[in-house]
Design a protein around this motif. Structure first.
Motif, short mmCIF file in Angstrom:
data_model
loop_
_atom_site.label_atom_id
_atom_site.label_comp_id
_atom_site.label_asym_id
_atom_site.label_seq_id
_atom_site.Cartn_x
_atom_site.Cartn_y
_atom_site.Cartn_z
N THR A 42 56.49 -9.86 54.56
CA THR A 42 55.30 -9.18 55.09
C THR A 42 55.34 -9.12 56.61
O THR A 42 55.11 -8.06 57.21
N ASN A 43 55.62 -10.26 57.24
CA ASN A 43 55.59 -10.31 58.70
C ASN A 43 56.76 -9.58 59.34
O ASN A 43 56.62 -9.06 60.44
N SER A 44 57.89 -9.51 58.66
CA SER A 44 58.99 -8.73 59.23
C SER A 44 58.65 -7.25 59.22
O SER A 44 58.96 -6.52 60.16
N GLN A 45 57.96 -6.80 58.17
CA GLN A 45 57.51 -5.40 58.12
C GLN A 45 56.51 -5.12 59.24
O GLN A 45 56.60 -4.09 59.92
N LYS A 46 55.54 -6.02 59.41
CA LYS A 46 54.56 -5.85 60.49
C LYS A 46 55.24 -5.84 61.86
O LYS A 46 54.88 -5.05 62.74
N LEU A 73 51.24 -11.91 65.27
CA LEU A 73 52.66 -12.07 64.93
C LEU A 73 53.19 -13.43 65.39
O LEU A 73 53.90 -14.12 64.65
N ILE A 74 52.84 -13.83 66.60
CA ILE A 74 53.27 -15.13 67.11
C ILE A 74 52.73 -16.25 66.22
O ILE A 74 53.47 -17.16 65.83
N GLY A 75 51.46 -16.16 65.86
CA GLY A 75 50.86 -17.17 64.97
C GLY A 75 51.53 -17.20 63.61
O GLY A 75 51.77 -18.27 63.04
N ALA A 76 51.88 -16.04 63.08
CA ALA A 76 52.53 -15.97 61.77
C ALA A 76 53.90 -16.65 61.80
O ALA A 76 54.24 -17.42 60.89
N TYR A 77 54.69 -16.39 62.84
CA TYR A 77 56.02 -17.00 62.92
C TYR A 77 55.94 -18.49 63.24
O TYR A 77 56.78 -19.28 62.76
N ASP A 78 54.94 -18.92 64.01
CA ASP A 78 54.75 -20.35 64.23
C ASP A 78 54.38 -21.05 62.93
O ASP A 78 54.87 -22.15 62.64
N ALA A 79 53.56 -20.41 62.11
CA ALA A 79 53.19 -20.98 60.81
C ALA A 79 54.41 -21.04 59.88
O ALA A 79 54.61 -22.04 59.17
N LEU A 80 55.22 -19.99 59.88
CA LEU A 80 56.44 -19.99 59.06
C LEU A 80 57.38 -21.12 59.49
O LEU A 80 58.01 -21.76 58.64
N LYS A 81 57.47 -21.35 60.79
CA LYS A 81 58.32 -22.43 61.29
C LYS A 81 57.85 -23.77 60.73
O LYS A 81 58.66 -24.57 60.26
N LEU A 82 56.54 -24.00 60.76
CA LEU A 82 56.00 -25.26 60.23
C LEU A 82 56.27 -25.40 58.73
O LEU A 82 56.63 -26.48 58.26
N GLN A 83 56.08 -24.32 57.99
CA GLN A 83 56.34 -24.36 56.54
C GLN A 83 57.81 -24.66 56.26
O GLN A 83 58.12 -25.45 55.37
N ALA A 84 58.69 -24.03 56.99
CA ALA A 84 60.12 -24.24 56.77
C ALA A 84 60.53 -25.67 57.14
O ALA A 84 61.37 -26.27 56.46
N LYS A 85 59.93 -26.22 58.18
CA LYS A 85 60.28 -27.59 58.60
C LYS A 85 59.69 -28.64 57.67
O LYS A 85 60.10 -29.80 57.73
N ALA A 86 58.75 -28.26 56.84
CA ALA A 86 58.14 -29.23 55.92
C ALA A 86 59.09 -29.59 54.78
O ALA A 86 58.85 -30.55 54.06
N ARG A 87 60.16 -28.84 54.62
CA ARG A 87 61.13 -29.11 53.56
C ARG A 87 62.22 -30.05 54.08
O ARG A 87 62.42 -30.17 55.29
#
Length: 167
Positions: A42-46, A73-87
């Motif tokens: 979704t965010n890559s399309q946006k 967009l900045i907030g979305a990618y910062d949130a994705l970074k946190l989600q990815a680092k949670a693994r």
């Protein structure tokens, strides 16, 4: 009698040991997370739509019209970074295979312990630099091409990595 008892326990001990060894699970890569994949899609399309909208460059006079999109967009990618680092951190074997896929597509290799988190961070940093330049002086078309190219590289890395985890 003692030998009979020992012989009786040997198969049981062997069976318990076998079950213990076969039930161990080695983590080669983080678990696939459908929410991350959907969000990055979704965010890559946006992001690509936003970049296309301003591909001819911008002026600082109308920056306010774009500020909200930058922030989202900045907030979305910062949130994705946190989600990815949670693994959990993946094993280098998985990252090596993913880098081979990226090289086959003529893309840059992934680096860092959290490959997609690293890519999401770099996308966010690029958008922040764009936002600052846009606000201070506007962005020339050639600079836009450079920003877009950098974002595309990191999006490709993140999407390739996250898609690989689905296998």
């Amino acid at each position: 009698m003692k030998t009979a008892i020992k012989k009786k326990w040997i198969p049981i001990i062997f069976f318990i040991g076998l079950i213990s060894v076969t039930s161990c699970k080695t983590l080669l890569a983080p678990e696939y997370d459908k929410a991350i994949v959907e969000s990055v899609t979704t965010n890559s399309q946006k992001t690509m739509s936003f970049l296309e909208k301003i591909s001819d460059g911008t002026t600082k006079e109308n920056y306010k019209e774009r500020e909200k999109e930058y922030n989202e967009l900045i907030g979305a990618y910062d949130a994705l970074k946190l989600q990815a680092k949670a693994r959990p951190i993946p094993n280098n074997v998985a990252t090596k295979k993913i880098n081979e896929l990226l090289q086959a597509k003529n893309s840059s290799a992934i680096s860092g312990d959290y490959p997609s988190a690293f890519a999401f961070q770099k996308i966010s940093e690029t958008l922040k630099r764009m936002k600052t330049e846009d606000k201070e002086k506007g962005i020339k078309p050639t600079a836009m091409q450079a920003f877009k190219g950098q974002i595309e590289i990191f999006l490709d890395q993140a999407i390739t990595y996250e898609s690989f985890l689905k296998r």
